[in-house]
Design a protein around this motif. Structure first.
Motif, PDB file in Angstrom:
ATOM      1  N   ILE A  26     -12.138  26.827   7.893  1.00  0.00           N
ATOM      2  CA  ILE A  26     -11.447  26.364   6.701  1.00  0.00           C
ATOM      3  C   ILE A  26     -10.240  27.257   6.470  1.00  0.00           C
ATOM      4  CG2 ILE A  26     -12.986  27.722   5.211  1.00  0.00           C
ATOM      5  CD1 ILE A  26     -12.584  25.577   3.067  1.00  0.00           C
ATOM      6  N   ALA A  27      -9.098  26.648   6.240  1.00  0.00           N
ATOM      7  CA  ALA A  27      -7.864  27.400   6.022  1.00  0.00           C
ATOM      8  C   ALA A  27      -7.451  27.301   4.563  1.00  0.00           C
ATOM      9  CB  ALA A  27      -6.752  26.864   6.920  1.00  0.00           C
ATOM     10  N   VAL A  28      -7.102  28.451   3.976  1.00  0.00           N
ATOM     11  CA  VAL A  28      -6.632  28.491   2.596  1.00  0.00           C
ATOM     12  C   VAL A  28      -5.144  28.803   2.625  1.00  0.00           C
ATOM     13  CG1 VAL A  28      -6.875  29.552   0.328  1.00  0.00           C
ATOM     14  CG2 VAL A  28      -8.882  29.311   1.815  1.00  0.00           C
ATOM     15  N   THR A  29      -4.350  27.963   1.960  1.00  0.00           N
ATOM     16  CA  THR A  29      -2.902  28.127   1.973  1.00  0.00           C
ATOM     17  C   THR A  29      -2.352  27.921   0.578  1.00  0.00           C
ATOM     18  OG1 THR A  29      -0.866  27.465   3.127  1.00  0.00           O
ATOM     19  CG2 THR A  29      -2.403  25.703   2.489  1.00  0.00           C
ATOM     20  N   SER A  30      -1.045  28.180   0.414  1.00  0.00           N
ATOM     21  CA  SER A  30      -0.460  28.048  -0.917  1.00  0.00           C
ATOM     22  C   SER A  30       0.963  27.506  -0.916  1.00  0.00           C
ATOM     23  CB  SER A  30      -0.474  29.402  -1.635  1.00  0.00           C
ATOM     24  OG  SER A  30       0.309  30.344  -0.922  1.00  0.00           O
ATOM     25  N   GLY A  31       1.662  27.664   0.188  1.00  0.00           N
ATOM     26  CA  GLY A  31       3.054  27.243   0.203  1.00  0.00           C
ATOM     27  C   GLY A  31       3.988  28.346  -0.264  1.00  0.00           C
ATOM     28  N   LYS A  32       3.495  29.276  -1.068  1.00  0.00           N
ATOM     29  CA  LYS A  32       4.289  30.426  -1.512  1.00  0.00           C
ATOM     30  C   LYS A  32       3.337  31.562  -1.856  1.00  0.00           C
ATOM     31  CE  LYS A  32       5.385  31.234  -5.664  1.00  0.00           C
ATOM     32  NZ  LYS A  32       6.064  31.377  -6.960  1.00  0.00           N
ATOM     33  N   GLY A  33       3.892  32.751  -2.017  1.00  0.00           N
ATOM     34  CA  GLY A  33       3.066  33.880  -2.400  1.00  0.00           C
ATOM     35  C   GLY A  33       2.933  33.980  -3.908  1.00  0.00           C
ATOM     36  N   LEU A 162      -3.930  26.063  -2.546  1.00  0.00           N
ATOM     37  CA  LEU A 162      -3.974  26.685  -3.866  1.00  0.00           C
ATOM     38  C   LEU A 162      -2.595  26.617  -4.509  1.00  0.00           C
ATOM     39  CD1 LEU A 162      -6.307  28.253  -5.384  1.00  0.00           C
ATOM     40  CD2 LEU A 162      -5.028  30.324  -4.825  1.00  0.00           C
ATOM     41  N   THR A 163      -2.562  26.196  -5.776  1.00  0.00           N
ATOM     42  CA  THR A 163      -1.308  26.169  -6.515  1.00  0.00           C
ATOM     43  C   THR A 163      -1.585  26.573  -7.951  1.00  0.00           C
ATOM     44  OG1 THR A 163       0.673  24.854  -7.035  1.00  0.00           O
ATOM     45  CG2 THR A 163      -1.464  23.725  -7.168  1.00  0.00           C
ATOM     46  N   THR A 164      -0.535  26.674  -8.756  1.00  0.00           N
ATOM     47  CA  THR A 164      -0.667  26.945 -10.185  1.00  0.00           C
ATOM     48  C   THR A 164       0.169  25.907 -10.928  1.00  0.00           C
ATOM     49  OG1 THR A 164       1.272  28.398 -10.387  1.00  0.00           O
ATOM     50  CG2 THR A 164      -0.816  29.420  -9.671  1.00  0.00           C
ATOM     51  N   PRO A 165       0.056  25.829 -12.258  1.00  0.00           N
ATOM     52  CA  PRO A 165       0.859  24.861 -13.005  1.00  0.00           C
ATOM     53  C   PRO A 165       2.356  25.166 -13.012  1.00  0.00           C
ATOM     54  CG  PRO A 165      -1.096  25.506 -14.254  1.00  0.00           C
ATOM     55  CD  PRO A 165      -0.981  26.448 -13.103  1.00  0.00           C
ATOM     56  N   GLU A 166       2.765  26.342 -12.561  1.00  0.00           N
ATOM     57  CA  GLU A 166       4.187  26.695 -12.558  1.00  0.00           C
ATOM     58  C   GLU A 166       4.978  25.723 -11.674  1.00  0.00           C
ATOM     59  OE1 GLU A 166       4.610  30.697 -11.276  1.00  0.00           O
ATOM     60  OE2 GLU A 166       3.377  31.531 -12.874  1.00  0.00           O
ATOM     61  N   PRO A 167       6.148  25.258 -12.138  1.00  0.00           N
ATOM     62  CA  PRO A 167       6.954  24.307 -11.355  1.00  0.00           C
ATOM     63  C   PRO A 167       7.306  24.809  -9.962  1.00  0.00           C
ATOM     64  CG  PRO A 167       7.755  24.423 -13.608  1.00  0.00           C
ATOM     65  CD  PRO A 167       6.718  25.504 -13.472  1.00  0.00           C
ATOM     66  N   THR A 168       7.611  26.109  -9.825  1.00  0.00           N
ATOM     67  CA  THR A 168       7.970  26.634  -8.501  1.00  0.00           C
ATOM     68  C   THR A 168       6.787  26.580  -7.539  1.00  0.00           C
ATOM     69  OG1 THR A 168       7.494  28.859  -9.327  1.00  0.00           O
ATOM     70  CG2 THR A 168       9.790  28.142  -9.352  1.00  0.00           C
ATOM     71  N   ALA A 169       5.600  26.906  -8.038  1.00  0.00           N
ATOM     72  CA  ALA A 169       4.403  26.857  -7.193  1.00  0.00           C
ATOM     73  C   ALA A 169       4.109  25.423  -6.775  1.00  0.00           C
ATOM     74  CB  ALA A 169       3.205  27.444  -7.937  1.00  0.00           C
ATOM     75  N   LEU A 170       4.290  24.498  -7.701  1.00  0.00           N
ATOM     76  CA  LEU A 170       4.031  23.095  -7.416  1.00  0.00           C
ATOM     77  C   LEU A 170       5.035  22.552  -6.394  1.00  0.00           C
ATOM     78  CD1 LEU A 170       1.819  21.279  -8.480  1.00  0.00           C
ATOM     79  CD2 LEU A 170       3.391  20.424 -10.221  1.00  0.00           C
ATOM     80  N   THR A 171       6.289  22.966  -6.537  1.00  0.00           N
ATOM     81  CA  THR A 171       7.325  22.545  -5.589  1.00  0.00           C
ATOM     82  C   THR A 171       7.013  23.059  -4.191  1.00  0.00           C
ATOM     83  OG1 THR A 171       9.016  22.516  -7.316  1.00  0.00           O
ATOM     84  CG2 THR A 171       9.777  22.665  -5.043  1.00  0.00           C
ATOM     85  N   ASP A 172       6.587  24.311  -4.102  1.00  0.00           N
ATOM     86  CA  ASP A 172       6.261  24.884  -2.796  1.00  0.00           C
ATOM     87  C   ASP A 172       5.009  24.254  -2.202  1.00  0.00           C
ATOM     88  OD1 ASP A 172       8.438  26.597  -2.630  1.00  0.00           O
ATOM     89  OD2 ASP A 172       7.441  28.151  -3.779  1.00  0.00           O
ATOM     90  N   ALA A 173       4.038  23.896  -3.047  1.00  0.00           N
ATOM     91  CA  ALA A 173       2.837  23.213  -2.559  1.00  0.00           C
ATOM     92  C   ALA A 173       3.213  21.862  -1.967  1.00  0.00           C
ATOM     93  CB  ALA A 173       1.840  23.033  -3.700  1.00  0.00           C
TER      94      ALA A 173
END
Length: 296
Positions: A26-33, A162-173
């Motif tokens: 299983i791989a866990v990723t985020s798109g950004k740090g 994994l993401t957060t509600p922040e717009p930048t995190a969502l964009t990177d996801a």
């Protein structure tokens, strides 16, 4: 909390008493740090251990490898020593809380994703022994959209984004999902090559509504522009205990096992356990993982 963990453990053992079958990756990723990926990876691994699974984490972040730091252990060797033939898989493995296995990656992670055929036999022989050492191999991938990250994601049995509600995190996801969907189409000649399934976890939310709204935004974008789909695996509440545990270099599962954040992670671990007990595709083990990785 103890009742919940006991119930999850009993459920897992009842459905799969000996945890038989091929190792699953299983791989866990985020798109950004900065979204809490490593912290989540370590704690879901510990929650799965409480359910009776043997778990090893492969630290796949080239520049900021920190699974060992989060667990308070000091590795002496990395995957690079395995690929060079200097050390065996058992010699580079270190163990943290609750017997959690850690494979320090270092620059060896990129070498594994671009492995030379000459080294393949030795690597397969060593990594093949993971089948007897663990039930689940979790890859804590690096941040970003590099080929090493996407190669690992596509070779894994399951992906947690994994993401957060922040717009930048969502964009990177979304950017990560776009890279996964466009970079490598399905192979029509391979009946086992199915569309990549991504399970989303929304981290650091104030309430359930925030998590569902965040997921809906991502899901709508994926459906509209990528013509794909994602699944909501769960969410983790914002919790000051997380920061305290990180500062103490101690996993949340050990430092604050009754915290709201860890209870969320236990719940997600229960869902993950269900995925492995009834996987969307047959587990191919470490050889299958390497075969998929080499095909990339």
């Amino acid at each position: 909390m103890h009742d919940q963990a006991t119930a999850l453990r009993k459920m897992a053992i009842q459905k799969n008493p000996a945890h038989k079958g091929s190792l699953r990756v299983i791989a866990v990723t985020s798109g950004k740090g900065g979204v809490g990926k490593t912290n989540f990876t370590v704690n879901i691994a510990l929650a799965l251990i409480d359910m009776g699974y043997r778990v090893i984490i492969l630290d796949g972040d080239l520049g900021l490898a920190n699974v060992d730091i989060a667990c308070g252990v000091t590795p002496h060797f990395t995957l690079e020593h395995l690929l060079s033939g200097e050390k065996t898989i058992e010699e580079i493995l270190v163990y943290g809380p609750k017997g959690l296995g850690i494979l320090p990656g270092g620059s060896g992670v990129q070498d594994l994703a671009n492995i030379e055929r000459a080294n393949l036999e030795n690597v397969i022989r060593n990594l093949g022994r993971l089948e007897g050492l663990t039930d689940i191999l979790i890859i804590d991938t690096g941040a970003g959209l590099g080929h090493t990250v996407t190669n690992f994601l596509k070779a894994a049995d399951d992906i947690i984004l994994l993401t957060t509600p922040e717009p930048t995190a969502l964009t990177d996801a979304y950017g990560m999902l776009k890279a996964l969907s466009s970079d490598d189409p399905e192979d029509p000649e391979d009946p086992e090559d199915k569309k990549i399934k991504v399970n989303v976890v929304v981290n650091r939310v104030a309430q359930e509504t925030d998590a569902r709204l965040t997921f809906e935004r991502l899901e709508n974008a994926v459906h509209k522009f990528l013509h794909g789909s994602v699944s909501l695996l769960g969410w983790v509440y914002e919790d000051p205990s997380v920061g305290k545990a990180i500062m103490n270099q101690e996993p949340l599962a050990i430092a604050y096992p009754t915290s709201s954040a860890y209870r969320c992670i236990q719940w997600i671990a229960g869902s993950v356990s269900g995925l492995y007990l009834a996987p969307p595709r047959k587990a191919a083990g470490i050889r299958g993982f390497l075969t998929q990785l080499l095909r990339r």
